[in-house]
Design a protein around this motif. Sequence first.
Motif, PDB file in Angstrom:
ATOM      1  N   ASP A   3      -2.059  13.814   0.847  1.00  0.00           N
ATOM      2  CA  ASP A   3      -2.131  12.562   0.024  1.00  0.00           C
ATOM      3  C   ASP A   3      -2.461  12.896  -1.264  1.00  0.00           C
ATOM      4  O   ASP A   3      -1.950  11.984  -2.360  1.00  0.00           O
ATOM      5  CB  ASP A   3      -3.294  11.422   0.809  1.00  0.00           C
ATOM      6  CG  ASP A   3      -4.729  12.003   0.591  1.00  0.00           C
ATOM      7  OD1 ASP A   3      -4.913  12.596  -0.326  1.00  0.00           O
ATOM      8  OD2 ASP A   3      -5.413  11.397   1.041  1.00  0.00           O
TER       9      ASP A   3
ATOM     10  N   ALA B 166     -11.371   5.749  -1.927  1.00  0.00           N
ATOM     11  CA  ALA B 166     -11.378   6.037  -0.629  1.00  0.00           C
ATOM     12  C   ALA B 166     -11.176   7.517  -0.139  1.00  0.00           C
ATOM     13  O   ALA B 166     -11.691   7.750   0.996  1.00  0.00           O
ATOM     14  CB  ALA B 166     -10.347   5.182  -0.044  1.00  0.00           C
ATOM     15  N   ASP B 167     -10.296   8.378  -0.821  1.00  0.00           N
ATOM     16  CA  ASP B 167     -10.109   9.687  -0.547  1.00  0.00           C
ATOM     17  C   ASP B 167     -11.286  10.444  -0.546  1.00  0.00           C
ATOM     18  O   ASP B 167     -11.182  11.181   0.625  1.00  0.00           O
ATOM     19  CB  ASP B 167      -8.867  10.178  -1.610  1.00  0.00           C
ATOM     20  CG  ASP B 167      -8.682  11.623  -1.211  1.00  0.00           C
ATOM     21  OD1 ASP B 167      -7.967  11.883  -0.140  1.00  0.00           O
ATOM     22  OD2 ASP B 167      -8.930  12.544  -2.028  1.00  0.00           O
TER      23      ASP B 167
ATOM     24  N   MET C  21       0.841  -1.148   0.018  1.00  0.00           N
ATOM     25  CA  MET C  21      -0.083   0.011   0.106  1.00  0.00           C
ATOM     26  C   MET C  21       0.723   1.140  -0.147  1.00  0.00           C
ATOM     27  O   MET C  21       1.793   1.266   0.850  1.00  0.00           O
ATOM     28  CB  MET C  21      -0.773   0.049   1.133  1.00  0.00           C
ATOM     29  CG  MET C  21      -1.677   1.112   1.321  1.00  0.00           C
ATOM     30  SD  MET C  21      -3.028   1.073   2.452  1.00  0.00           S
ATOM     31  CE  MET C  21      -4.188  -0.061   1.742  1.00  0.00           C
ATOM     32  N   ASN C  22       0.805   2.123  -0.831  1.00  0.00           N
ATOM     33  CA  ASN C  22       1.404   3.239  -1.084  1.00  0.00           C
ATOM     34  C   ASN C  22       1.166   4.506   0.188  1.00  0.00           C
ATOM     35  O   ASN C  22       0.295   4.373   0.754  1.00  0.00           O
ATOM     36  CB  ASN C  22       1.456   3.986  -2.548  1.00  0.00           C
ATOM     37  CG  ASN C  22      -0.145   4.583  -2.592  1.00  0.00           C
ATOM     38  OD1 ASN C  22      -0.682   4.931  -1.854  1.00  0.00           O
ATOM     39  ND2 ASN C  22      -0.275   4.483  -4.149  1.00  0.00           N
TER      40      ASN C  22
ATOM     41  N   ASN D 130      -2.377   6.458  -0.002  1.00  0.00           N
ATOM     42  CA  ASN D 130      -3.456   5.534   0.589  1.00  0.00           C
ATOM     43  C   ASN D 130      -3.418   5.264   2.007  1.00  0.00           C
ATOM     44  O   ASN D 130      -4.312   5.224   2.880  1.00  0.00           O
ATOM     45  CB  ASN D 130      -3.382   4.150  -0.127  1.00  0.00           C
ATOM     46  CG  ASN D 130      -4.092   4.400  -1.591  1.00  0.00           C
ATOM     47  OD1 ASN D 130      -4.373   5.410  -1.936  1.00  0.00           O
ATOM     48  ND2 ASN D 130      -3.518   3.268  -2.355  1.00  0.00           N
ATOM     49  N   LYS D 131      -2.033   5.091   2.531  1.00  0.00           N
ATOM     50  CA  LYS D 131      -1.896   4.993   4.070  1.00  0.00           C
ATOM     51  C   LYS D 131      -2.301   6.512   4.729  1.00  0.00           C
ATOM     52  O   LYS D 131      -3.290   6.201   5.789  1.00  0.00           O
ATOM     53  CB  LYS D 131      -0.659   4.933   4.293  1.00  0.00           C
ATOM     54  CG  LYS D 131       0.009   3.342   4.044  1.00  0.00           C
ATOM     55  CD  LYS D 131       1.632   3.296   4.365  1.00  0.00           C
ATOM     56  CE  LYS D 131       1.796   1.716   3.923  1.00  0.00           C
ATOM     57  NZ  LYS D 131       3.310   1.556   4.265  1.00  0.00           N
TER      58      LYS D 131
ATOM     59  N   THR E 222      -4.815   8.411   3.526  1.00  0.00           N
ATOM     60  CA  THR E 222      -6.248   8.219   3.501  1.00  0.00           C
ATOM     61  C   THR E 222      -6.809   7.498   4.514  1.00  0.00           C
ATOM     62  O   THR E 222      -7.726   8.006   5.190  1.00  0.00           O
ATOM     63  CB  THR E 222      -6.710   7.906   2.262  1.00  0.00           C
ATOM     64  OG1 THR E 222      -6.166   8.716   1.194  1.00  0.00           O
ATOM     65  CG2 THR E 222      -8.134   7.808   1.939  1.00  0.00           C
ATOM     66  N   ILE E 223      -6.166   6.445   4.910  1.00  0.00           N
ATOM     67  CA  ILE E 223      -6.668   5.370   5.965  1.00  0.00           C
ATOM     68  C   ILE E 223      -6.538   6.307   7.349  1.00  0.00           C
ATOM     69  O   ILE E 223      -7.290   6.215   8.221  1.00  0.00           O
ATOM     70  CB  ILE E 223      -6.047   3.892   5.856  1.00  0.00           C
ATOM     71  CG1 ILE E 223      -6.438   3.471   4.489  1.00  0.00           C
ATOM     72  CG2 ILE E 223      -6.215   3.122   7.273  1.00  0.00           C
ATOM     73  CD1 ILE E 223      -5.779   2.131   4.158  1.00  0.00           C
TER      74      ILE E 223
ATOM     75  N   THR F 258      -4.338   5.374  -7.426  1.00  0.00           N
ATOM     76  CA  THR F 258      -4.697   4.095  -7.467  1.00  0.00           C
ATOM     77  C   THR F 258      -6.322   4.207  -7.603  1.00  0.00           C
ATOM     78  O   THR F 258      -6.923   5.142  -7.087  1.00  0.00           O
ATOM     79  CB  THR F 258      -4.483   3.435  -6.373  1.00  0.00           C
ATOM     80  OG1 THR F 258      -4.842   3.907  -5.140  1.00  0.00           O
ATOM     81  CG2 THR F 258      -2.696   3.336  -5.963  1.00  0.00           C
TER      82      THR F 258
ATOM     83  N   PHE G 258      -8.067   2.554  -5.497  1.00  0.00           N
ATOM     84  CA  PHE G 258      -8.477   2.584  -4.193  1.00  0.00           C
ATOM     85  C   PHE G 258      -8.331   3.932  -3.772  1.00  0.00           C
ATOM     86  O   PHE G 258      -9.396   4.441  -2.856  1.00  0.00           O
ATOM     87  CB  PHE G 258      -7.513   1.738  -3.189  1.00  0.00           C
ATOM     88  CG  PHE G 258      -7.574   1.927  -1.708  1.00  0.00           C
ATOM     89  CD1 PHE G 258      -8.830   1.196  -1.159  1.00  0.00           C
ATOM     90  CD2 PHE G 258      -6.889   2.725  -0.971  1.00  0.00           C
ATOM     91  CE1 PHE G 258      -9.004   1.333   0.310  1.00  0.00           C
ATOM     92  CE2 PHE G 258      -7.115   3.134   0.279  1.00  0.00           C
ATOM     93  CZ  PHE G 258      -8.289   2.153   0.917  1.00  0.00           C
ATOM     94  N   GLY G 259      -7.335   4.670  -3.948  1.00  0.00           N
ATOM     95  CA  GLY G 259      -7.257   6.049  -3.552  1.00  0.00           C
ATOM     96  C   GLY G 259      -8.380   6.985  -4.158  1.00  0.00           C
ATOM     97  O   GLY G 259      -8.991   7.842  -3.502  1.00  0.00           O
TER      98      GLY G 259
END
Length: 177
Positions: free
Chosen positions: A47, A64-65, A1-2, A5-6, A8-9, A58, A60-61
């Motif tokens: 991010d 999720a962002d 995981m880049n 993304n970390k 964002t989490i 990504t 995911f980004g």
Amino acid sequence: MNLPNKLTILRIFMVPIFIIFMYLDFEASRLVATAIFCIASFTDFLDGYIARKNHLVTNFGKFADPLADKILVCAALIMLASYGTIPAYCVIIIEAREFAVSGLRILAASSNITIAASSLGKFKTVSQLISMILLLTGIESLNNIGLIIFYFAVIMTIISGIDYFTKNKKVLDLENL
């Protein structure tokens, strides 16, 4: 995981901590909550910057962002409304616009159309964040300016929402309803 993304989490995990500090009752709890909100808000900028600069965007980004942003802002607005600092109808207006524009973006994406953030939308976001930071502190001398900026943000929310739908009405394709 880049890294983006970390971040964002991390922003999502900061929301419950922010809420806890909003509910705690010690002298600086609201200031700590405000600091957490500021740090979480900054991770949104960070991010996105890192992802674009280093070509780390990504799927995911992309998902999720904006979700993390909405969770954070929604939590702050609900907390402010629960304290009676802002009226609930303003929270409904802001959140309805967010859902509507997100829905428009999803619909556009299904037709391979990307709806970029508009300058009005960015101005809305900045005014919302500034007002929330001022109001979250609970410092009485900041409340009046915070409320003025907040009501301005509500107006910008409406205007930018209308702007998104006006500029992207082709996405709705009303003739096929």
